[in-house]
Write a protein that holds these residues in place. Structure first.
Motif, short mmCIF file in Angstrom:
data_model
loop_
_atom_site.label_atom_id
_atom_site.label_comp_id
_atom_site.label_asym_id
_atom_site.label_seq_id
_atom_site.Cartn_x
_atom_site.Cartn_y
_atom_site.Cartn_z
N UNK A 116 0.84 -1.21 0.00
CA UNK A 116 0.00 0.00 0.00
C UNK A 116 0.86 1.25 0.00
N UNK A 117 1.90 1.26 0.81
CA UNK A 117 2.81 2.41 0.85
C UNK A 117 3.57 2.57 -0.46
N UNK A 118 4.08 1.45 -0.98
CA UNK A 118 4.87 1.50 -2.21
C UNK A 118 4.03 1.86 -3.42
N UNK A 119 2.75 1.54 -3.37
CA UNK A 119 1.86 1.83 -4.50
C UNK A 119 1.67 3.33 -4.72
N UNK A 120 2.04 4.14 -3.73
CA UNK A 120 1.99 5.59 -3.87
C UNK A 120 3.09 6.09 -4.79
N UNK A 121 4.05 5.22 -5.09
CA UNK A 121 5.16 5.56 -5.99
C UNK A 121 4.94 4.83 -7.33
N UNK A 122 5.87 5.01 -8.24
CA UNK A 122 5.75 4.39 -9.56
C UNK A 122 6.29 2.96 -9.51
N UNK A 123 5.58 2.10 -8.79
CA UNK A 123 6.01 0.73 -8.56
C UNK A 123 4.91 -0.24 -8.98
N UNK A 124 5.31 -1.31 -9.69
CA UNK A 124 4.42 -2.41 -10.03
C UNK A 124 4.85 -3.65 -9.29
N UNK A 172 9.55 -6.86 13.10
CA UNK A 172 10.13 -6.30 11.87
C UNK A 172 9.12 -5.29 11.32
N UNK A 173 9.44 -4.02 11.42
CA UNK A 173 8.48 -2.96 11.14
C UNK A 173 8.34 -2.67 9.65
N UNK A 174 7.11 -2.47 9.24
CA UNK A 174 6.81 -2.14 7.84
C UNK A 174 7.54 -0.88 7.42
N UNK A 175 7.54 0.14 8.27
CA UNK A 175 8.17 1.42 7.92
C UNK A 175 9.66 1.26 7.65
N UNK A 176 10.31 0.37 8.38
CA UNK A 176 11.74 0.13 8.18
C UNK A 176 12.00 -0.47 6.80
N UNK A 177 11.20 -1.45 6.42
CA UNK A 177 11.36 -2.09 5.11
C UNK A 177 11.03 -1.08 4.01
N UNK A 178 9.97 -0.34 4.20
CA UNK A 178 9.57 0.69 3.23
C UNK A 178 10.69 1.71 3.04
N UNK A 179 11.29 2.13 4.14
CA UNK A 179 12.38 3.11 4.06
C UNK A 179 13.57 2.59 3.26
N UNK A 180 13.90 1.34 3.46
CA UNK A 180 15.01 0.74 2.70
C UNK A 180 14.70 0.74 1.20
N UNK A 181 13.48 0.39 0.85
CA UNK A 181 13.11 0.32 -0.56
C UNK A 181 13.06 1.70 -1.20
N UNK A 182 12.55 2.69 -0.48
CA UNK A 182 12.51 4.06 -0.99
C UNK A 182 13.92 4.55 -1.27
N UNK A 183 14.82 4.28 -0.33
CA UNK A 183 16.21 4.72 -0.49
C UNK A 183 16.91 3.95 -1.60
N UNK A 184 16.70 2.65 -1.65
CA UNK A 184 17.38 1.81 -2.63
C UNK A 184 17.03 2.21 -4.06
N UNK A 185 15.75 2.48 -4.30
CA UNK A 185 15.30 2.78 -5.66
C UNK A 185 15.01 4.26 -5.88
N UNK A 186 15.36 5.07 -4.89
CA UNK A 186 15.17 6.53 -4.99
C UNK A 186 13.73 6.85 -5.41
N UNK A 187 12.81 6.23 -4.72
CA UNK A 187 11.40 6.43 -5.05
C UNK A 187 10.95 7.82 -4.63
N UNK A 188 10.15 8.44 -5.46
CA UNK A 188 9.67 9.80 -5.15
C UNK A 188 8.17 9.89 -5.36
#
Length: 340
Positions: free
Chosen positions: A200-208, A324-340
Motif C-alpha cells: 500500500x505504501x509502495x503503490x503511492x510511488x511508480x512501482x508495479x 520487523x516494522x513495515x516502515x523500516x522495510x519501506x524506508x530501505x526500498x525508498x532509499x534503494x530505488x530513490x522512489x519519489x
C-alpha cells in the motif's frame, strides 16, 4: 584421480538446498572435466537443474511416495551405472546407505553424523561457514580449486519470453518488485497484513508488483492482491513452474520475501533480495549472500528456535516477525530505488 570416469552427486533435500548445490556441481566438473557427472534429486526439485550444462543425466529418487520401493528401484539403477565417485552434500542416512549399497568405491560426505560411517572421505562440517562454502569443501577435499559462490539456474529463451508476457501489465512502471510471501513453515512468514501495508505504501510511488508462490500459496497471494485495489499487482502463484518463476524474478528489480525457495531463486538469477528472517538466523548458513542483499531480523534471546521454523511460535508471541516494522522495510526500498 585420473581414474574417475563417472561421478554421482546426491542432493535430495529442498529446492533451496538444490540451488545452493550448483556451485559444487560446477566445481566438481572443473576438477574432473572429462568425467560424466550425474545428479540425483527428488522429483519436486528436478526442474531447478534442467538445462545445467555440467550435468550428464538428472536422476530422481521419489522418497516422498513409496520410500522403500523407490529406494530399491534407485539402488538397482545406481549399481548398473557403476559410478567411481559419489558426493553427498545432504547429511541424510538414507542417501548415505543408498550410495554405500550401490557399491560406489569412493564416497565423500560430511563427518559428524551416523551417515558418515558410509563414507570413505569425511569432510568436517564447519558451522561457521555459509552452506555454499560447506558444499565447496567437499570438492576441495577432492582437489578442486573452484570457490565461486554464485549459484546458477539456466533459463531458456522461451522462459524469458513468458516472463516478459507475464510482466507486460507492469511495462509502464519504473520499478518492478517481486514479492514471495509464503513458506512451507508458518513461523517463517512475515504476516500477510504487513505485506499488504508495505505494498500500500509502495503503490503511492511508480512501482508495479508481482506475487510469486506455489499453488498452495495462491490463496495467500490473492488475499494480498485484493487488499490493495489501487496497486498494479500480478499474481503468478501456482501459474508458473520453478524456472518460469525464476525468469519472472530475474526481470524484476528486487525480491521481497521470507526465508524460502524464492529467495534462493533470486540469488541464482542475481536479483537483489530483501528477506525476513524470524525463527531462523543467518548463522545457519542459508541467508542470501550477494552484496546488495538485505536481511531483516530482530535481536531476541529466543532466536533461533528451530532449524526450519514450525507451525507456531514456541513462546506464543511471534515477536521475531512481528517486530520487523513495515516502515523500516519501506524506508530501505525508498532509499534503494530513490522512489519519489
Amino acid at each position: 584421480m585420473s581414474e574417475i570416469q563417472k561421478i554421482l552427486l546426491v542432493q535430495t533435500a529442498f529446492i533451496g538446498d538444490v540451488i545452493l548445490t550448483t556451485p559444487l556441481i560446477r566445481s566438481i566438473k572443473s576438477a574432473f572435466p572429462n568425467a560424466l557427472l550425474d545428479v540425483l534429486v527428488i522429483p519436486q526439485t528436478s526442474h531447478v537443474l534442467q538445462n545445467n550444462p555440467f550435468i550428464q543425466t538428472l536422476l530422481t529418487f521419489d522418497k516422498r511416495a513409496d520410500k522403500k520401493r523407490a529406494f530399491r528401484k534407485t539402488l538397482r539403477r545406481l549399481r548398473r551405472n557403476r559410478y567411481d565417485l559419489a558426493l553427498l552434500p545432504h547429511r541424510s542416512l538414507t542417501t548415505a546407505a543408498l550410495v554405500f549399497l550401490a557399491r560406489i568405491p569412493r564416497r565423500t560426505g560430511f563427518s559428524g553424523r551416523v551417515s558418515s560411517l558410509c563414507y570413505t572421505i569425511r569432510v568436517p562440517f564447519d558451522k561457521t561457514k555459509n552452506q555454499i562454502r560447506r558444499y565447496l569443501d567437499l570438492a576441495g577435499a577432492l582437489g578442486s580449486k573452484e570457490d565461486d559462490m554464485q549459484t546458477e539456474i539456466y533459463l531458456t529463451p522461451e522462459q524469458g519470453k513468458k516472463a516478459k508476457e507475464i510482466l507486460e501489465p507492469l511495462r509502464n512502471h519504473s520499478t518492478r518488485l517481486a514479492f514471495a510471501p509464503g513458506s512451507v513453515w508458518q513461523t517463517k512468514q512475515w504476516p500477510a497484513e504487513n505485506y499488504i501495508k508495505l505494498i500500500t505504501l509502495l503503490a503511492e510511488h511508480d512501482v508495479g508488483f508481482v506475487l510469486i508462490g506455489s499453488s498452495e500459496e495462491r490463496g495467500l497471494c490473492e488475499h494480498i492482491s485484493s487488499s490493495v485495489p489501487g496497486a498494479t499487482i500480478i499474481n503468478t502463484a501456482g501459474a508458473t513452474n520453478l524456472l518460469e518463476a525464476a525468469a519472472v524474478i530475474k526481470a524484476c528489480d528486487a525480491l521481497v520475501c521470507n526465508d524460502n525457495g524464492a529467495m534462493h531463486l533470486a540469488n541464482a538469477v542475481q536479483t537483489d533480495v530483501l528477506a525476513f528472517f524470524g525463527p531462523t538466523v543467518r548463522e545457519f548458513g542459508f541467508a542470501p549472500f550477494r552484496s546488495n542483499d538485505i536481511v531483516f531480523e530482530t535481536d531476541l534471546d529466543c532466536r533461533p528456535c528451530s532449524a526450519h521454523g514450525g507451525k507456531r511460535c514456541p513462546k506464543r508471541h511471534f515477536r521475531c516477525m512481528l517486530d520487523i516494522e513495515v516502515q523500516s522495510v519501506y524506508g530501505h526500498l525508498v532509499q534503494k530505488f530513490r522512489l519519489s
